[in-house]
Design an enzyme around this catalytic site. Structure first.
Site, PDB file in Angstrom:
ATOM      1  N   GLY A 124       7.033   1.541   5.263  1.00 29.72           N
ATOM      2  CA  GLY A 124       5.739   2.207   5.343  1.00 29.72           C
ATOM      3  C   GLY A 124       4.785   1.738   4.266  1.00 29.72           C
ATOM      4  N   LYS A 129       0.838  -1.207   0.000  1.00 28.14           N
ATOM      5  CA  LYS A 129       0.000   0.000   0.000  1.00 28.14           C
ATOM      6  C   LYS A 129       0.865   1.246   0.000  1.00 28.14           C
ATOM      7  CE  LYS A 129       0.531   1.478   4.529  1.00 28.14           C
ATOM      8  NZ  LYS A 129       1.089   2.776   4.964  1.00 28.14           N
ATOM      9  N   PRO A 136       9.484  -3.790   0.100  1.00 30.77           N
ATOM     10  CA  PRO A 136      10.587  -3.432   1.005  1.00 30.77           C
ATOM     11  C   PRO A 136      10.163  -3.468   2.472  1.00 30.77           C
ATOM     12  CG  PRO A 136      10.384  -1.830  -0.781  1.00 30.77           C
ATOM     13  CD  PRO A 136       9.188  -2.717  -0.864  1.00 30.77           C
ATOM     14  N   VAL A 137      11.131  -3.731   3.338  1.00 29.36           N
ATOM     15  CA  VAL A 137      10.900  -3.808   4.781  1.00 29.36           C
ATOM     16  C   VAL A 137      11.201  -2.459   5.416  1.00 29.36           C
ATOM     17  CG1 VAL A 137      11.635  -4.988   6.901  1.00 29.36           C
ATOM     18  CG2 VAL A 137      11.475  -6.265   4.758  1.00 29.36           C
ATOM     19  N   ASP A 183      -2.726  -2.403   9.940  1.00 32.59           N
ATOM     20  CA  ASP A 183      -2.899  -2.285   8.487  1.00 32.59           C
ATOM     21  C   ASP A 183      -3.438  -3.564   7.839  1.00 32.59           C
ATOM     22  OD1 ASP A 183      -2.056   0.345   8.316  1.00 32.59           O
ATOM     23  OD2 ASP A 183       0.052  -0.186   7.993  1.00 32.59           O
TER      24      ASP A 183
END
Length: 290
Positions: free
Chosen positions: A99, A13, A95-96, A137
């Protein structure tokens, strides 16, 4: 015939806007956001098994009791009462510490996949309730598309699809811890508070320039991500209608109205950053692909 294997796609997201509007009981921040799923996916393969096993090949994310995929599997078994196991392989693309809700996408993918694999027929409401117990989330990762999201991420209002556009997403060399980002916000505050009502109205009107004009992230000022201004400047130079950090960081993205501009921007950013992605809006959430 019972399925033995299920493959699930779980989108990342982006926050088209993020505002901090107050504090909730328990010290949590009260948020107002517009969130959008994008065509950058985690791919999960789930197989029936007698044991619970989770693998993330090539990823440095720890697979332990704190892992969102493990939590999701245990929550599913606890809720349904199924005496079974599952073998889960997650091919991570998101990606870690970016966000972009990669961990939430993993959890959502596990819930959707296990629901299909074991024919549990849990409703979206049940899945979202389970998801909310795992992470803020996860309900959005299940719903996907475009949503106005409030509270800690638990209050979702689906919106019409985002106007057609292209996203160039850039992950800086250093990620950001979400708790640390909010701690800095509490100390520093923010000069920016985006108008989420205005952005929602622009989405409903199919107005991409209006959507971009209302974009903003109240956490960007205090994120501590030193590379954000340079990335935004490059995206803007290559024709982004707007650029901003997503979530609590550290990924930064630009919104483009034409594919050729987005591709040119992505190429320029790849000369400086290892993780650069070209994506489009995704109208769905975590779903079975086969």
């Amino acid at each position: 015939m019972q399925k033995k294997t299920v493959t699930v796609l779980a989108p990342a997201k982006l926050n088209l806007s993020l505002d901090v509007v107050g504090t909730l009981p328990g010290g949590y921040h009260d948020l107002d956001m517009v969130m959008h799923a994008i065509t950058l996916h985690e791919t999960l393969v789930l197989r029936r098994s007698r044991y619970l096993n989770v693998r993330m090949p090539g990823s440095f994310v720890p697979v332990n009791e704190k892992n969102t995929a493990v939590k999701a599997a245990l929550a599913f078994f606890h809720y349904t009462g199924l005496l079974a196991g599952v073998d889960i392989t997650i091919h991570k693309q998101v990606p870690v510490r970016a966000g972009m809700a990669g961990g939430s996408a993993d959890a959502a993918g596990v819930l959707v996949g296990m629901n299909e694999l074991y024919g549990a027929r849990l409703s979206m409401s049940e899945l979202c309730a389970l998801g909310a117990s795992i992470g803020a989330d996860v309900p959005f990762a299940l719903m996907g598309g475009t949503c106005r999201v409030k509270g800690v991420g638990d209050l979702l209002k689906p919106l019409p699809p985002c106007p057609d556009c292209f996203f160039v997403v850039v992950m800086p060399s250093v990620g950001i811890s979400t708790p640390e980002a909010f701690q800095r916000y509490d100390r520093m505050g923010s000069p920016l508070h985006p108008d989420c009502d205005r952005q929602e109205a622009a989405i409903r009107a199919g107005d991409l320039p209006g959507l971009c004009a209302a974009a903003g992230n109240a956490l960007e000022h205090c994120s501590g991500a030193t590379e954000t201004p340079a990335i935004r400047a490059l995206l803007d130079e290559h024709g982004a209608l707007t650029s901003l950090m997503t979530g609590s960081g550290a990924a930064v993205f630009g919104v483009f109205d034409a594919e050729d501009k987005a591709q040119a921007a992505a190429e320029a950013l790849r000369a400086r950053y290892k993780q650069v992605y070209l994506a489009r809006p995704d109208r769905g959430g975590a779903r079975v692909s086969q």
